[in-house]
Design an enzyme around this catalytic site. Structure first.
Site, PDB file in Angstrom:
ATOM      1  N   HIS A 395       0.801  -1.233   0.000  1.00 43.12           N
ATOM      2  CA  HIS A 395       0.000   0.000   0.000  1.00 43.12           C
ATOM      3  C   HIS A 395       0.825   1.270   0.000  1.00 43.12           C
ATOM      4  O   HIS A 395       0.305   2.330   0.333  1.00 43.12           O
ATOM      5  CB  HIS A 395      -0.909   0.049   1.234  1.00 43.12           C
ATOM      6  N   LYS A 586      -7.736  14.010   4.618  1.00 38.98           N
ATOM      7  CA  LYS A 586      -6.848  12.850   4.584  1.00 38.98           C
ATOM      8  C   LYS A 586      -5.838  13.033   5.707  1.00 38.98           C
ATOM      9  O   LYS A 586      -5.755  14.103   6.294  1.00 38.98           O
ATOM     10  CB  LYS A 586      -6.134  12.746   3.228  1.00 38.98           C
ATOM     11  N   ARG A 587      -5.069  11.987   6.017  1.00 40.29           N
ATOM     12  CA  ARG A 587      -4.036  12.156   7.031  1.00 40.29           C
ATOM     13  C   ARG A 587      -3.090  13.290   6.632  1.00 40.29           C
ATOM     14  O   ARG A 587      -2.880  13.560   5.451  1.00 40.29           O
ATOM     15  CB  ARG A 587      -3.249  10.845   7.193  1.00 40.29           C
ATOM     16  N   LYS A 592       1.357  14.439   0.848  1.00 41.64           N
ATOM     17  CA  LYS A 592      -0.007  14.751   0.400  1.00 41.64           C
ATOM     18  C   LYS A 592      -0.180  16.246   0.118  1.00 41.64           C
ATOM     19  O   LYS A 592      -1.112  16.661  -0.536  1.00 41.64           O
ATOM     20  CB  LYS A 592      -1.022  14.277   1.441  1.00 41.64           C
ATOM     21  N   THR A 696      -8.374   6.713  -1.744  1.00 33.30           N
ATOM     22  CA  THR A 696      -9.727   6.170  -1.878  1.00 33.30           C
ATOM     23  C   THR A 696     -10.742   7.276  -1.628  1.00 33.30           C
ATOM     24  O   THR A 696     -11.861   7.216  -2.133  1.00 33.30           O
ATOM     25  CB  THR A 696      -9.963   5.004  -0.896  1.00 33.30           C
ATOM     26  N   LYS A 700     -14.507   8.448  -3.435  1.00 37.79           N
ATOM     27  CA  LYS A 700     -15.746   8.792  -2.717  1.00 37.79           C
ATOM     28  C   LYS A 700     -16.267  10.149  -3.184  1.00 37.79           C
ATOM     29  O   LYS A 700     -17.483  10.331  -3.364  1.00 37.79           O
ATOM     30  CB  LYS A 700     -15.491   8.809  -1.203  1.00 37.79           C
TER      31      LYS A 700
HETATM   32  C1  26V Z   1       2.033   1.835   7.590  1.00 36.78           C
HETATM   33  C2  26V Z   1       2.723   1.835   8.730  1.00 36.78           C
HETATM   34  C3  26V Z   1       4.150   1.810   8.632  1.00 36.78           C
HETATM   35  C4  26V Z   1       4.713   1.349   9.893  1.00 36.78           C
HETATM   36  C5  26V Z   1       4.155   2.121  11.036  1.00 36.78           C
HETATM   37  C6  26V Z   1       2.718   1.867  11.195  1.00 36.78           C
HETATM   38  C7  26V Z   1       2.040   1.856   9.936  1.00 36.78           C
HETATM   39  C8  26V Z   1       0.670   1.865   9.960  1.00 36.78           C
HETATM   40  C9  26V Z   1      -0.017   1.863   8.803  1.00 36.78           C
HETATM   41  C10 26V Z   1       0.669   1.861   7.637  1.00 36.78           C
HETATM   42  C11 26V Z   1      -0.091   1.844   6.414  1.00 36.78           C
HETATM   43  C12 26V Z   1       0.339   2.923   5.543  1.00 36.78           C
HETATM   44  C13 26V Z   1      -0.029   2.535   4.235  1.00 36.78           C
HETATM   45  C14 26V Z   1      -1.343   3.134   3.866  1.00 36.78           C
HETATM   46  O1  26V Z   1      -2.251   3.422   4.611  1.00 36.78           O
HETATM   47  N1  26V Z   1      -1.409   3.285   2.617  1.00 36.78           N
HETATM   48  C15 26V Z   1      -2.568   3.837   1.986  1.00 36.78           C
HETATM   49  O2  26V Z   1      -3.347   2.741   1.566  1.00 36.78           O
HETATM   50  C16 26V Z   1      -4.515   3.167   0.921  1.00 36.78           C
HETATM   51  C17 26V Z   1      -5.313   1.934   0.605  1.00 36.78           C
HETATM   52  O3  26V Z   1      -4.631   1.160  -0.319  1.00 36.78           O
HETATM   53  C18 26V Z   1      -4.154   3.960  -0.312  1.00 36.78           C
HETATM   54  O4  26V Z   1      -5.343   4.424  -0.898  1.00 36.78           O
HETATM   55  C19 26V Z   1      -3.277   5.148   0.036  1.00 36.78           C
HETATM   56  O5  26V Z   1      -2.836   5.796  -1.124  1.00 36.78           O
HETATM   57  C20 26V Z   1      -2.089   4.667   0.821  1.00 36.78           C
HETATM   58  O6  26V Z   1      -1.331   5.768   1.301  1.00 36.78           O
END
Ligand code: 26V
Length: 847
Positions: A395, A586-587, A592, A696, A700
């Site tokens: 992701h 968004k975050r 971003k 995403t 929406k």
């Molecule tokens: C990553 C990490 C890295 C380690 C620390 C904790 C942690 C927690 C969550 C994440 C996930 C980050 C990846 C993420 O949310 N990606 C997003 O995924 C969406 C669904 O596929 C996508 O639409 C976004 O573009 C993407 O940033």
């Protein structure tokens, strides 16, 4: 956990449930109701009122006249869940009988959003419930507002998991969602003096009517200790792991209803408990306090969601969380879901574990351990099985977001798993050497084990080596994944890589969030679109129908008014309901580029206050931000501060009154998204090209009739291709252009010097105009932009302003704008998560 921290004791038995009455019928009976649910009468208002009052009296223990809003909410929720229960039981029975292949979705996050509205929609009880509550003198909207959403995720990745399980239930695909029941979800954001302050999210404190604890299905999970390899009588090597502490995983089941199809799948979230051995230890222990601390250690594992969503911190507790939920889930499926005599050589015919990013990747060595150490399989056969049972979704594209665990930590917490990873790596590197003899550089690059700066396990590589398929989440992302993140792997195994573009559930994000638009759609093309979103295409001809455009505009206007009312009550904001609503939610992350949006606002404001542009020439706009920053991400928090500071000044300045306003409601979450997105005119998707994997939110907004201003990034590319160039405001560098500029060397200060409008904008910010003259307060953001600007905000500033001028021009023609907005809706059916699920089924799961 440090070495001196007290640890929950180890139990002598593998099963924690030896003193709990095991599952299975406690008695045999021929009673006709023993093997099927008691039939629920067809729902009526009278029946609903009676069940509701019954729940209030006998479930909540109160009278209607004495009850609080929370009592009423809980009773209503329990009433609704009764209507789902028969379908849940039946779905479970059917799944056991048909033994179809199941999707085991392994995700550390599920950002579910409120349950009540969704479950009323799924059961078609909205109208009955509303009338029933009216009869009881209750406003159902007040009860809905009482629900605290389960915020068990950070953002896109967790919300995607929630959309996927919704779609699978609606499509009647067997799926178990596995995850963690965090006691505290994503923090609640408040602002104090314009700065983000985090408040713990105690979402369970008023009771949770949507979960079902299943102590009889609890699982024991081991940590620490050492391993020993011995040779058995047949000359086979056998490994025993002697852990030094254990915790219990207690599953809580959540209903995942399909849309009006009688299907209810299960989400199984694990909560950590201390073992009974531990209770004994307390009882017998002289050092009671030390023993109690050991209990805390165990229960800490599922205490809180880590609020970082991009930079892994390598925290031990996080690795404990990951192994905890994965070990519980594998054990649950293999030992408690499959028949006892199941031949595990056929495991892949019954399950595919989808790894939602690298967070659950420790499941790979765990399955190897189960097969080899516990079930007696030979290594090669176990590896063959394992490879068929996993698929991996990536992701991200940010290198710093790829998880890496130090070998020291992994070996201390999970010694046997580290050994298994080493062996997987050895055999894999042999394969690489065979394919590319003599290329030791390649071997080093591809090794699952990194040696610098310390020895560590690259979880994305482990996932790629073991998985049957690896996918990105939008076309561009999947391409970059192959070319930039995992190029050596995609050369070695080109057929392993695939794309599945993300999607969103139309049930929650159109039907539930935008009732007015939904009713208009259904009046116009029937209600089939709710489960077959491609049918929105039938709307296309109506884009040219002036009467329809009028109705469409009325819907948008009503949604805006609902939002302005909400923001007045919720946040004390006074916003003009007529202005263009320009939304960026968004975050908060540098890539971003919320700062690009902020520079646009400041430049418009600057134009007016400097007298260059008469206020009357400015298109009235309300800018809305919603964003949480990771608590330790300092620059992101400075950006939040700056947005709030600019908002304060702009909103108070009579020079731009009625023209520019800025709203930053605190605590953006799924609930707020459901109010904001339907009201938006303009959707801001302005990440630096090549950084946003998919997005995403962008989908929406398009589905709710907002136009997008966006870069050529993530799923924006596909949105633009589908809705058509002329209905999308594209700007900015492309990914290859970004690469090229990086190679040439990017100097933000040179861009600043060369563009007078940019200079004026930044100078105004830097002057302290928005911070009561305090130049220090803006320095972190301004200095970063001028001297670092890792995500090239200044480089895209000019293109962004030009695109915004095109937006203004287009908005000036309401008919043309509505036509574009309607075509955005009509052509975005592809972005249903139902379609994503069909793609996974076809390309990856073969279920
Ligand atoms: C990553 C990490 C890295 C380690 C620390 C904790 C942690 C927690 C969550 C994440 C996930 C980050 C990846 C993420 O949310 N990606 C997003 O995924 C969406 C669904 O596929 C996508 O639409 C976004 O573009 C993407 O940033």
């Amino acid at each position: 956990m440090t070495d001196t921290a007290p640890r929950p004791a180890v139990m002598s038995d593998e099963s924690p449930t030896t003193d709990v009455r095991r599952i299975g019928p406690a008695f045999r009976t021929s009673h006709p109701l023993a093997s099927g649910p008691v039939v629920q009468p067809a729902p009526t208002v009278d029946g609903f009122v009676e069940t509701f009052l019954g729940e209030l009296n006998y479930g909540q223990g109160t009278l209607l006249s004495q009850s609080t809003v929370n009592d009423q909410y809980l009773a209503l929720a329990r009433t609704v869940r009764r209507y789902l229960m028969a379908d849940w039981l039946e779905t479970g029975t059917r799944r056991r009988q048909t033994q179809q292949k199941t999707v085991g979705y392994l995700s550390a996050e599920y950002l579910l959003g409120r349950q009540l509205g969704n479950n009323l929609l799924a059961t078609n009880l909205q109208d009955i419930a509303q009338v029933a509550m009216e009869r009881c003198g209750i406003d159902i909207a007040t009860l809905r507002a009482q629900e605290v959403e389960p915020g068990l995720g950070n953002g896109g990745l967790g919300r995607l998991a929630a959309c996927f399980v919704d779609s699978l239930a609606t499509m009647d695909v067997p799926c178990i969602g596995y995850g963690i029941r965090y006691e505290y979800g994503i923090f609640r954001q408040t602002f104090e003096a314009d700065r983000q302050v985090e408040v713990p999210d105690s979402w369970l404190s008023l009771g949770n009517p949507w979960e079902f604890p299943h102590p009889e299905r609890q699982v024991l999970v081991s940590f620490g200790g050492s391993t020993e390899t011995t040779t058995d009588a047949d000359g086979r090597e056998r490994c025993t792991w002697t852990p030094d502490w254990q915790v219990i995983g207690m599953p809580y089941h959540y209903m995942v209803p399909g849309h009006r199809n009688g299907v209810v799948n299960t989400l199984r979230l694990w909560s950590a408990r201390a073992t009974q051995a531990f209770d004994l230890q307390i009882f017998n222990s002289g050092d009671y306090a030390q023993a109690v601390r050991a209990q805390t250690t165990a229960e800490n594992i599922s205490k809180v969601l880590y609020p970082e969503d991009s930079t892994p911190q390598g925290k031990e507790l996080r690795l404990q969380q990951q192994y905890f939920f994965v070990a519980c889930s594998l054990h649950d499926f293999i030992d408690n879901t499959l028949p006892a005599d199941f031949d595990l050589r056929r495991l892949h015919q019954r399950i595919i574990f989808q790894l939602n990013d690298t967070h659950p990747v420790i499941a790979i060595p765990e399955l190897m351990r189960i097969l080899v150490d516990r079930k007696g399989f030979a290594w090669d056969e176990a590896w063959e099985i394992t490879q068929k049972c996993f698929a991996y979704t990536c992701h991200t594209l940010l290198p710093e977001a790829l998880e890496v665990w130090s070998a020291e930590l992994l070996g201390r917490l999970l010694p046997r798993h580290l050994e298994i990873i080493y062996r997987i790596n050895e055999e894999f590197l042999e394969e690489v050497r065979e394919a590319h003899p003599g290329d030791e550089m390649l071997v080093r690059r591809m090794s699952i084990i990194a040696e610098h700066p310390e020895r560590a396990v690259r979880m994305a590589y482990l996932a790629t080596v073991a998985a049957s398929k690896v996918n990105g989440v939008a076309e561009l992302h999947s391409q970059l994944l192959r070319d930039k993140v995992l190029p050596d792997f995609s050369r070695l195994w080109p057929e392993k890589f695939t794309n599945v573009t993300n999607g969103v559930t139309p049930r929650r994000f159109v039907r539930l969030a935008n009732r007015r638009l939904s009713d208009l759609l259904t009046e116009t093309i029937g209600d089939g679109w709710v489960t077959d979103l491609d049918r929105l295409r039938e709307l296309e001809p109506y884009a040219d129908d002036a009467g329809f455009r009028e109705q469409f505009r009325a819907v948008k206007q009503a949604n805006k008014e609902r939002l302005t009312t909400l923001l007045r009550v919720r946040d004390g904001l006074e916003l003009p309901p007529e202005a263009m609503l320009d939304v960026m939610v968004k975050r908060l992350h540098e890539y971003k580029r919320q700062t690009l949006k902020l520079l646009h606002i400041v430049s418009l404001y600057d134009d007016v206050v400097s007298g260059r542009v008469p206020a009357e020439q400015v298109t009235p706009r309300t800018f809305v931000f919603g964003a949480k920053a990771a608590p330790g991400y300092h620059l992101a928090k400075e950006i939040i501060f700056l947005i709030n500071a600019v908002a304060d000044v702009v909103n108070a300045d009579p020079a731009v009154a009625g023209r520019l306003s800025v709203a930053f409601p605190a605590n953006y979450n799924v609930t707020l998204a459901e109010k904001l997105i339907p009201a938006a005119d303009l959707s801001e998707q302005i990440s630096l090209a090549g950084k946003e994997a998919s997005g995403t939110g962008n989908m929406k907004f398009a589905l709710n009739g907002a136009l997008t201003i966006g870069t050529d990034d993530g799923a924006n590319v596909e949105i633009r291709r589908l809705v058509g160039d002329e209905h999308f405001f594209l700007f900015g560098m492309t990914e290859p252009e970004v690469e090229e500029l990086t190679a040439r060397g990017y100097t933000p200060s040179a861009v600043y010097e060369s563009d007078p409008q940019l200079r004026s904008t930044i100078d105004l910010l830097a002057s302290g105009h928005f911070t009561g003259g305090d130049r220090q307060a803006v320095a972190p953001v301004v200095d970063n932009l001028l001297h670092q600007d890792s995500f090239m905000v200044l480089a895209d500033f000019r293109a962004y302003l030009d695109a915004q001028a095109r937006v203004d021009a287009a908005y000036a023609d309401p008919d043309a704008w509505s036509r574009s907005a309607i075509l955005n809706v009509a052509r975005s059916g592809y972005f249903s998560s139902d379609r994503s699920m069909r793609d996974y089924l076809e390309r990856i799961w073969h279920a």
